[in-house]
Write a protein that holds these residues in place. Sequence first.
Motif, PDB file in Angstrom:
ATOM      1  N   ALA A  17       0.836  -1.208   0.000  1.00  0.00           N
ATOM      2  CA  ALA A  17       0.000   0.000   0.000  1.00  0.00           C
ATOM      3  C   ALA A  17       0.868   1.253   0.000  1.00  0.00           C
ATOM      4  O   ALA A  17       0.531   2.253  -0.635  1.00  0.00           O
ATOM      5  CB  ALA A  17      -0.941  -0.002   1.206  1.00  0.00           C
ATOM      6  N   PHE A  24      -2.993   6.033   1.030  1.00  0.00           N
ATOM      7  CA  PHE A  24      -2.237   5.417   2.122  1.00  0.00           C
ATOM      8  C   PHE A  24      -0.939   6.180   2.356  1.00  0.00           C
ATOM      9  O   PHE A  24      -0.583   6.503   3.490  1.00  0.00           O
ATOM     10  CB  PHE A  24      -1.952   3.948   1.780  1.00  0.00           C
ATOM     11  CG  PHE A  24      -1.311   3.176   2.897  1.00  0.00           C
ATOM     12  CD1 PHE A  24      -2.081   2.568   3.867  1.00  0.00           C
ATOM     13  CD2 PHE A  24       0.061   3.039   2.972  1.00  0.00           C
ATOM     14  CE1 PHE A  24      -1.490   1.838   4.899  1.00  0.00           C
ATOM     15  CE2 PHE A  24       0.666   2.322   3.993  1.00  0.00           C
ATOM     16  CZ  PHE A  24      -0.121   1.719   4.960  1.00  0.00           C
ATOM     17  N   LEU A 114      -5.041   3.437   9.528  1.00  0.00           N
ATOM     18  CA  LEU A 114      -4.317   2.931   8.354  1.00  0.00           C
ATOM     19  C   LEU A 114      -4.899   1.619   7.849  1.00  0.00           C
ATOM     20  O   LEU A 114      -4.894   1.357   6.650  1.00  0.00           O
ATOM     21  CB  LEU A 114      -2.850   2.656   8.704  1.00  0.00           C
ATOM     22  CG  LEU A 114      -1.843   3.779   8.693  1.00  0.00           C
ATOM     23  CD1 LEU A 114      -0.462   3.204   8.984  1.00  0.00           C
ATOM     24  CD2 LEU A 114      -1.838   4.517   7.384  1.00  0.00           C
ATOM     25  N   TYR A 117      -7.222   0.986   4.776  1.00  0.00           N
ATOM     26  CA  TYR A 117      -6.708   0.988   3.409  1.00  0.00           C
ATOM     27  C   TYR A 117      -6.236  -0.396   2.969  1.00  0.00           C
ATOM     28  O   TYR A 117      -5.876  -0.584   1.812  1.00  0.00           O
ATOM     29  CB  TYR A 117      -5.528   1.960   3.278  1.00  0.00           C
ATOM     30  CG  TYR A 117      -5.913   3.393   3.494  1.00  0.00           C
ATOM     31  CD1 TYR A 117      -6.490   4.148   2.468  1.00  0.00           C
ATOM     32  CD2 TYR A 117      -5.703   4.015   4.719  1.00  0.00           C
ATOM     33  CE1 TYR A 117      -6.832   5.475   2.664  1.00  0.00           C
ATOM     34  CE2 TYR A 117      -6.043   5.343   4.921  1.00  0.00           C
ATOM     35  CZ  TYR A 117      -6.613   6.055   3.890  1.00  0.00           C
ATOM     36  OH  TYR A 117      -6.957   7.369   4.088  1.00  0.00           O
TER      37      TYR A 117
END
Length: 131
Positions: A17, A24, A114, A117
């Motif tokens: 990511a 991200f 986070l 994502y």
Amino acid sequence: MKFRFLLWMLGRLMAKASRDNPAFRQQLEGRDMVFQLHTLDGKVARHFIVSGQRISSKRGSTAEPAFAIGFKDAVYGFETMTAKNKQLAFMQGIQNKDIQIQGNPALVMWFQGLTKYLTPKKKAEAPKKAA
């Protein structure tokens, strides 16, 4: 074993990511730190390095993480991180002292943000043909 694999996969997903997902990467902007997820018995630990809008991970613990999340054991860590309602599972674990947080709690919240994502995108289903 499952928890160790889950942490390894988490590292792989975050590394990917951080290379491929602009949203991200934006979350990583201005963050240079190391954080850690581990078991309180010390049997499983993985640390994650955030640097230059990228994330990498290594097995084992680190000396001074910006924050660390410790789970009472590997089975509990796996169950918590794969729970349907992760937020509720984390809150209950913290209240029961089955999860211990060291360091800055605001960074823990950032880390939990986070993870949204990292969920795989659902593939569009092919239209079904009438029989």
